[in-house]
Design an enzyme around this catalytic site. Structure first.
Site, PDB file in Angstrom:
ATOM      1  N   GLY A  62       0.781  -1.195   0.170  1.00 17.50           N
ATOM      2  CA  GLY A  62      -0.105   0.066  -0.015  1.00 17.50           C
ATOM      3  C   GLY A  62       0.711   1.340   0.032  1.00 17.50           C
ATOM      4  O   GLY A  62       0.629   2.252  -0.766  1.00 17.50           O
ATOM      5  N   SER A 103       1.033  -7.158  -9.461  1.00 14.49           N
ATOM      6  CA  SER A 103       2.419  -7.755  -9.444  1.00 14.49           C
ATOM      7  C   SER A 103       3.654  -6.962  -9.334  1.00 14.49           C
ATOM      8  O   SER A 103       3.531  -6.028  -9.519  1.00 14.49           O
ATOM      9  CB  SER A 103       2.389  -8.753 -10.800  1.00 14.49           C
ATOM     10  N   GLY A 143       5.784  -7.078  -6.473  1.00  9.97           N
ATOM     11  CA  GLY A 143       5.988  -7.029  -4.998  1.00  9.97           C
ATOM     12  C   GLY A 143       6.421  -5.272  -4.898  1.00  9.97           C
ATOM     13  O   GLY A 143       5.607  -4.520  -5.438  1.00  9.97           O
ATOM     14  N   GLU A 146       4.822 -18.257 -11.867  1.00 12.82           N
ATOM     15  CA  GLU A 146       5.972 -17.725 -11.116  1.00 12.82           C
ATOM     16  C   GLU A 146       6.552 -18.795 -10.203  1.00 12.82           C
ATOM     17  O   GLU A 146       7.781 -18.987 -10.118  1.00 12.82           O
ATOM     18  CB  GLU A 146       5.340 -16.639 -10.017  1.00 12.82           C
ATOM     19  N   TYR A 147       5.854 -19.765  -9.552  1.00 10.15           N
ATOM     20  CA  TYR A 147       6.284 -20.707  -8.923  1.00 10.15           C
ATOM     21  C   TYR A 147       7.023 -21.667  -9.819  1.00 10.15           C
ATOM     22  O   TYR A 147       7.862 -22.336  -9.176  1.00 10.15           O
ATOM     23  CB  TYR A 147       5.032 -21.624  -8.234  1.00 10.15           C
ATOM     24  N   LYS A 156      -3.989 -13.036 -12.160  1.00  8.10           N
ATOM     25  CA  LYS A 156      -2.992 -12.787 -11.231  1.00  8.10           C
ATOM     26  C   LYS A 156      -2.774 -14.078 -10.685  1.00  8.10           C
ATOM     27  O   LYS A 156      -1.557 -14.502 -10.061  1.00  8.10           O
ATOM     28  CB  LYS A 156      -3.472 -11.876 -10.156  1.00  8.10           C
ATOM     29  N   HIS A 204      -0.615 -16.090 -13.291  1.00  8.96           N
ATOM     30  CA  HIS A 204       0.634 -15.381 -13.164  1.00  8.96           C
ATOM     31  C   HIS A 204       1.463 -16.145 -11.959  1.00  8.96           C
ATOM     32  O   HIS A 204       2.610 -16.557 -12.022  1.00  8.96           O
ATOM     33  CB  HIS A 204       0.441 -14.019 -13.036  1.00  8.96           C
ATOM     34  N   ASN A 205       0.797 -15.990 -10.907  1.00  7.85           N
ATOM     35  CA  ASN A 205       1.406 -16.691  -9.262  1.00  7.85           C
ATOM     36  C   ASN A 205       2.085 -17.912  -9.500  1.00  7.85           C
ATOM     37  O   ASN A 205       2.941 -18.569  -9.109  1.00  7.85           O
ATOM     38  CB  ASN A 205       0.875 -16.338  -8.220  1.00  7.85           C
ATOM     39  N   ARG A 208       7.890 -27.290  -3.069  1.00  6.83           N
ATOM     40  CA  ARG A 208       7.879 -26.506  -1.718  1.00  6.83           C
ATOM     41  C   ARG A 208       7.370 -27.452  -0.642  1.00  6.83           C
ATOM     42  O   ARG A 208       7.941 -27.277   0.504  1.00  6.83           O
ATOM     43  CB  ARG A 208       6.938 -25.242  -2.051  1.00  6.83           C
TER      44      ARG A 208
END
Ligand code: NBP
Length: 473
Positions: free
Chosen positions: A16, A129, A131, A190-191, A183, A186-187, A287
């Site tokens: 934020g 996205s 970060g 990313e993994y 999204k 997307h994640n 993971r």
């Protein structure tokens, strides 16, 4: 008269705060509110001279906004989003817009969309996205919701989003939960990317390469077709030294990976839609397995395997792992895109996969040179049935497949786990196998359950059952 703000943001944690600074830097006045007021005060005090308005109550916050109001939420996904919306509802008026920029589950977004629409309000579920750094300098933004609401937010979104050339990394994804859905995928991708890189690193470690030598490889790869943010930060991470011991930081980090759930959500959605995302699946499971540290340490003394040391020509290994990584990455993206296409068709979202790949080229974790080729493939053929069959990717896969299988064979013969490389290769081989052993599977199903089967020598759609012999005992 008090100056009204162009937009308000609720939730002044890391995302934020950075998003507010980004929005403000583009010439917008921003009202800010955080549940814990100390954070609001500290944030505004730390940024004097900025066009910021601090509010200590939600009522003051809402009153400080120009109408129709634009209220962006950057609070923790899940119950906090519902809690904030619940408190906002009595304060907002018709046509006000609520934007949830957190990592919300897309089905929650659909529920919230319906709730707000029933009150004459508008809702945008926007995946953000990149970060902390992306939020501050320009994220990739994936907004879902009604097209008219997108138009109202477009000037702000386009000015704060990352840019590739002149193209802002934001596009209206589709109605309802489409933005948060994309999204989520997307994640998941990313993994997959992260796990594939880790498997390459693992092979280089097994070949006796130092972290600096491995960092050199990633730096070199970042100049070529594998150029991407994740390859770049991998090189930098490997070079980082611990000030206390002088050792590479990665050597000191415990090998237990965390996760926040978006990878698992992707798997659940893939299962719901019967779409194979085996690379992402392997990445999520890797993971999970990594987190079983105590069990792995115990098993390492009890379960046997070959000597993991790779006594191979390093130059050749680096070339082969490069090809294995690139080919596996293509499979991973192809699977993610297939899932998006399937879900998009089911929901009537009309997802533009080429445009989605294009907005991932900047400001997000998966940003990579090869997304240009994905975009181009869908621009050339919007109905492309499978990314792996697009001319560019077909050519790469055909050229890299031999090295890829040699890498997987090498790893397997040395007992080095490469779940994402091997899952990707199995997918590739399954896809290119015209006749799979599913004939026997159908026989088994018909044997025990009279599920019937189609025959290769009869027209499709005709179903047969064989009177199989009885099995006693
Ligand atoms: P967090 O996800 O850690 O959330 C912290 C914020 O939520 C604080 O402002 C906190 O207020 C507020 N909050 C909570 Br917790 N419960 C609340 C409630 N019941 N009512 C009101 N506010 C509440 O922050 P973040 O890491 O900045 O992430 C924000 C969103 O962006 C998340 O959805 C996250 O998944 C997503 N995201 C994060 C990243 C990243 O790199 N961190 C990247 C992309 C997306 P408080 O100060 O009063 O506790």
């Amino acid at each position: 008269m008090k100056q009204l703000s162009d937009i308000g943001l609720i939730g002044l944690a890391v995302m934020g705060q950075n998003l507010v600074l980004n929005i403000e830097s583009r010439g917008f006045r921003v009202s800010v509110f955080n549940r814990t007021s100390d954070a609001t005060d500290a944030f505004v005090a730390a940024h004097p001279g900025k066009q910021l308005a601090a509010a200590h109550t939600l009522a003051d916050f809402v009153q400080s906004l120009a109408r129709p109001r634009r209220v962006m939420l950057m609070v923790k996904a899940g119950a906090p989003v519902d809690a904030v919306i619940e408190q906002l509802l009595p304060l907002l008026e018709a046509d006000d817009i609520v934007i949830d920029g957190g990592n919300s589950l897309f089905t929650d977004t659909e529920r919230r969309d319906a709730l707000l629409a029933a009150r004459g309000l508008h809702f945008i579920g926007a995946g953000v996205s990149g970060g902390e750094e992306g939020a501050r300098k320009g994220p990739s933004i994936m907004p879902g919701g009604p097209a008219s609401t997108w138009q109202a937010m477009r000037p702000i979104f386009e000015s704060i989003a990352a840019k590739v050339g002149n193209d802002p990394c934001v596009v209206h994804i589709g109605p309802g939960g489409a933005g948060h859905y994309v999204k989520m995928i997307h994640n998941g991708i990313e993994y997959g990317d992260m796990q594939l890189i880790c498997e390459a690193y693992s092979l280089f470690c097994a070949a006796g390469m130092s972290t600096d030598e491995i960092a050199d490889v990633f730096d070199t790869w970042n100049e070529g077709e594998l150029q991407s943010y994740l390859i770049q930060i991998t090189g930098k991470a490997l070079r980082q030294r611990d000030p206390e011991t002088g050792a590479p930081v990665v050597d000191l980090i415990l090998d237990k990976a965390g996760q926040k759930g978006t990878g698992q959500w992707t798997l659940m959605n893939a299962a719901d839609n019967a779409v194979v995302v085996s690379t992402i699946n392997a990445a999520v499971e890797a993971r999970v397995l990594s987190s079983m540290k105590a069990m792995r340490v115990a098993a390492s003394a009890q379960l046997q395997g070959p000597d993991a040391a790779l006594k191979v020509d390093r130059t050749r290994l680096i070339e082969q792992v490069h090809d294995a990584l690139y080919a596996s990455k293509i499979v991973s993206y192809a699977q993610g895109l297939n899932l998006m296409r399937t879900m998009g068709e089911k929901k009537g979202w009309a997802l533009d996969l080429g445009a989605i790949a294009a907005i991932w080229r900047g400001g997000c974790i998966v940003r990579a040179r090869f997304l240009n080729h994905i975009s181009a493939a869908y621009r050339a053929d919007p109905q492309l049935p499978h990314l792996m069959l697009a001319p560019f990717f077909k050519d790469v896969l055909n050229r890299h497949q031999q090295a890829w299988r040699e890498v997987v064979a090498l790893a397997v013969s040395h007992g080095i786990p490469v779940p994402a490389f091997s899952a990707s290769l199995s997918y590739y081989d399954s896809l290119r196998t015209a006749r799979l052993p599913a004939n026997l599977l159908q026989a088994q199903r018909d044997f025990f359950g009279a599920h019937t089967y189609e025959r290769v020598d009869k027209p499709a759609g005709q179903w047969f059952h064989t009177p199989w012999p009885e099995v006693i005992g």
